[in-house]
Design a protein around this motif. Structure first.
Motif, mmCIF file in Angstrom:
data_model
loop_
_atom_site.group_PDB
_atom_site.id
_atom_site.type_symbol
_atom_site.label_atom_id
_atom_site.label_comp_id
_atom_site.label_asym_id
_atom_site.label_seq_id
_atom_site.Cartn_x
_atom_site.Cartn_y
_atom_site.Cartn_z
ATOM 1 N N SER A 133 0.831 -1.201 0.000
ATOM 2 C CA SER A 133 0.000 0.000 0.000
ATOM 3 C C SER A 133 0.866 1.252 0.000
ATOM 4 N N ASN A 134 0.346 2.319 -0.608
ATOM 5 C CA ASN A 134 1.082 3.585 -0.557
ATOM 6 C C ASN A 134 0.986 4.219 0.826
ATOM 7 N N LEU A 135 0.163 3.666 1.734
ATOM 8 C CA LEU A 135 0.133 4.115 3.128
ATOM 9 C C LEU A 135 1.352 3.620 3.898
ATOM 10 N N ASN A 136 1.983 2.543 3.407
ATOM 11 C CA ASN A 136 3.148 1.990 4.090
ATOM 12 C C ASN A 136 4.276 3.013 4.026
ATOM 13 N N PRO A 137 4.774 3.466 5.191
ATOM 14 C CA PRO A 137 5.788 4.518 5.172
ATOM 15 C C PRO A 137 7.156 4.077 4.656
ATOM 16 N N ARG A 138 7.410 2.787 4.624
ATOM 17 C CA ARG A 138 8.731 2.299 4.202
ATOM 18 C C ARG A 138 8.645 1.853 2.740
ATOM 19 N N GLN A 139 8.670 2.831 1.828
ATOM 20 C CA GLN A 139 8.552 2.532 0.404
ATOM 21 C C GLN A 139 9.889 2.132 -0.213
ATOM 22 N N ASP A 140 10.989 2.673 0.302
ATOM 23 C CA ASP A 140 12.320 2.352 -0.212
ATOM 24 C C ASP A 140 13.025 1.461 0.798
ATOM 25 N N VAL A 141 13.583 0.362 0.310
ATOM 26 C CA VAL A 141 14.252 -0.588 1.198
ATOM 27 C C VAL A 141 15.585 -1.008 0.601
ATOM 28 N N ASN A 142 16.424 -1.567 1.449
ATOM 29 C CA ASN A 142 17.698 -2.110 1.022
ATOM 30 C C ASN A 142 17.451 -3.554 0.573
ATOM 31 N N GLU A 143 17.673 -3.828 -0.691
ATOM 32 C CA GLU A 143 17.370 -5.153 -1.249
ATOM 33 C C GLU A 143 18.215 -6.260 -0.620
ATOM 34 N N ASP A 144 19.449 -5.947 -0.217
ATOM 35 C CA ASP A 144 20.282 -6.952 0.449
ATOM 36 C C ASP A 144 19.668 -7.339 1.796
ATOM 37 N N GLU A 145 19.131 -6.345 2.519
ATOM 38 C CA GLU A 145 18.470 -6.632 3.796
ATOM 39 C C GLU A 145 17.208 -7.466 3.585
ATOM 40 N N ILE A 146 16.488 -7.194 2.514
ATOM 41 C CA ILE A 146 15.276 -7.976 2.212
ATOM 42 C C ILE A 146 15.654 -9.427 1.925
ATOM 43 N N ALA A 147 16.739 -9.639 1.196
ATOM 44 C CA ALA A 147 17.189 -11.002 0.896
ATOM 45 C C ALA A 147 17.564 -11.749 2.175
ATOM 46 N N LEU A 148 18.231 -11.062 3.105
ATOM 47 C CA LEU A 148 18.577 -11.695 4.382
ATOM 48 C C LEU A 148 17.323 -12.001 5.196
ATOM 49 N N LEU A 149 16.361 -11.083 5.189
ATOM 50 C CA LEU A 149 15.105 -11.322 5.890
ATOM 51 C C LEU A 149 14.357 -12.495 5.263
ATOM 52 N N ALA A 150 14.413 -12.620 3.952
ATOM 53 C CA ALA A 150 13.772 -13.747 3.265
ATOM 54 C C ALA A 150 14.369 -15.071 3.740
ATOM 55 N N GLN A 151 15.686 -15.122 3.910
ATOM 56 C CA GLN A 151 16.325 -16.344 4.422
ATOM 57 C C GLN A 151 15.833 -16.656 5.826
ATOM 58 N N SER A 152 15.683 -15.622 6.642
ATOM 59 C CA SER A 152 15.189 -15.816 7.999
ATOM 60 C C SER A 152 13.759 -16.365 7.982
ATOM 61 N N ILE A 153 12.923 -15.803 7.122
ATOM 62 C CA ILE A 153 11.533 -16.269 7.022
ATOM 63 C C ILE A 153 11.475 -17.692 6.476
ATOM 64 N N GLU A 154 12.341 -18.025 5.518
ATOM 65 C CA GLU A 154 12.399 -19.408 5.014
ATOM 66 C C GLU A 154 12.736 -20.374 6.140
ATOM 67 N N THR A 155 13.627 -19.957 7.028
ATOM 68 C CA THR A 155 14.096 -20.815 8.112
ATOM 69 C C THR A 155 13.102 -20.910 9.259
ATOM 70 N N CYS A 156 12.547 -19.775 9.672
ATOM 71 C CA CYS A 156 11.701 -19.721 10.879
ATOM 72 C C CYS A 156 10.225 -19.536 10.599
ATOM 73 N N GLY A 157 9.871 -19.194 9.372
ATOM 74 C CA GLY A 157 8.498 -18.832 9.074
ATOM 75 C C GLY A 157 8.255 -17.366 9.407
ATOM 76 N N LEU A 158 7.044 -16.916 9.148
ATOM 77 C CA LEU A 158 6.673 -15.532 9.448
ATOM 78 C C LEU A 158 6.205 -15.480 10.888
ATOM 79 N N ILE A 159 6.939 -14.793 11.728
ATOM 80 C CA ILE A 159 6.651 -14.748 13.163
ATOM 81 C C ILE A 159 5.643 -13.658 13.489
ATOM 82 N N GLN A 160 5.775 -12.512 12.858
ATOM 83 C CA GLN A 160 4.861 -11.392 13.103
ATOM 84 C C GLN A 160 4.021 -11.179 11.858
ATOM 85 N N ASN A 161 2.690 -11.169 12.037
ATOM 86 C CA ASN A 161 1.817 -11.048 10.881
ATOM 87 C C ASN A 161 1.908 -9.663 10.235
#
Length: 167
Positions: free
Chosen positions: A26-54
């Motif tokens: 959504s354009n309401l989301n204040p974090r429109q620009d992100v660091n893609e390397d950080e997103i990739a690391l977060l994706a690995q975490s979610i693959e390993t642990c699942g989505l902890i916070q909805n």
């Protein structure tokens, strides 16, 4: 509607299991620009642990789509993670139809968020290593680089007297 009833409605919102294809940022989301390397690391975490916070989203008035207003980084990471873990295609989303509540969620999540102090991270990495977790696993779980884990594990070996106060 009173301010009190708005707060009550925000608390009483429903968490639903939603297919990721129905979601968008959504354009309401204040974090429109992100660091893609950080997103990739977060994706690995979610693959390993699942989505902890909805995620939290605003139901579109004229469609079945939901705009993610809080959890935009997690949403982006889920898009990557589901390629390696198809079970992540269905996501818990806290949903509202009220744009005012959605805007509150969008802002409060980012303002109220607080990172761990590095000393707390060092201790957490050390505890995991003591339970026989290896460096790649710790890195994936925390969504960080292996180089950072190696550095923090060295620091976790320091005596408690060297610890930094973080309160």
């Amino acid at each position: 509607m009173t301010k009190q009833s708005k707060v009550t409605n925000a608390i009483a919102s429903e968490v639903q299991l939603i297919n990721i294809d129905r979601l968008y940022l959504s354009n309401l989301n204040p974090r429109q620009d992100v660091n893609e390397d950080e997103i990739a690391l977060l994706a690995q975490s979610i693959e390993t642990c699942g989505l902890i916070q909805n995620l939290s989203g605003l139901q579109d008035a004229n469609s079945d789509r939901i705009g993610i207003v809080a959890g935009g980084r997690r949403y982006r990471a889920l898009l990557l993670a589901m390629h390696n873990n198809p079970a992540l295609v269905n996501v818990d989303v806290r949903v509202t139809t009220d744009p005012i509540i959605a805007e509150q969620w969008a802002n409060v999540e980012n303002i109220q968020r607080s990172d761990l102090h590095p000393a707390q991270e060092i201790r957490a990495f050390g505890k995991m290593a003591k339970t026989n977790s290896d460096v790649p696993t710790i890195a994936k779980i925390f969504g960080v680089t292996e180089a950072l884990v190696y550095r923090y594990l060295k620091l976790s070996q320091l005596p408690d007297a060297v610890s930094v106060s973080y309160t």
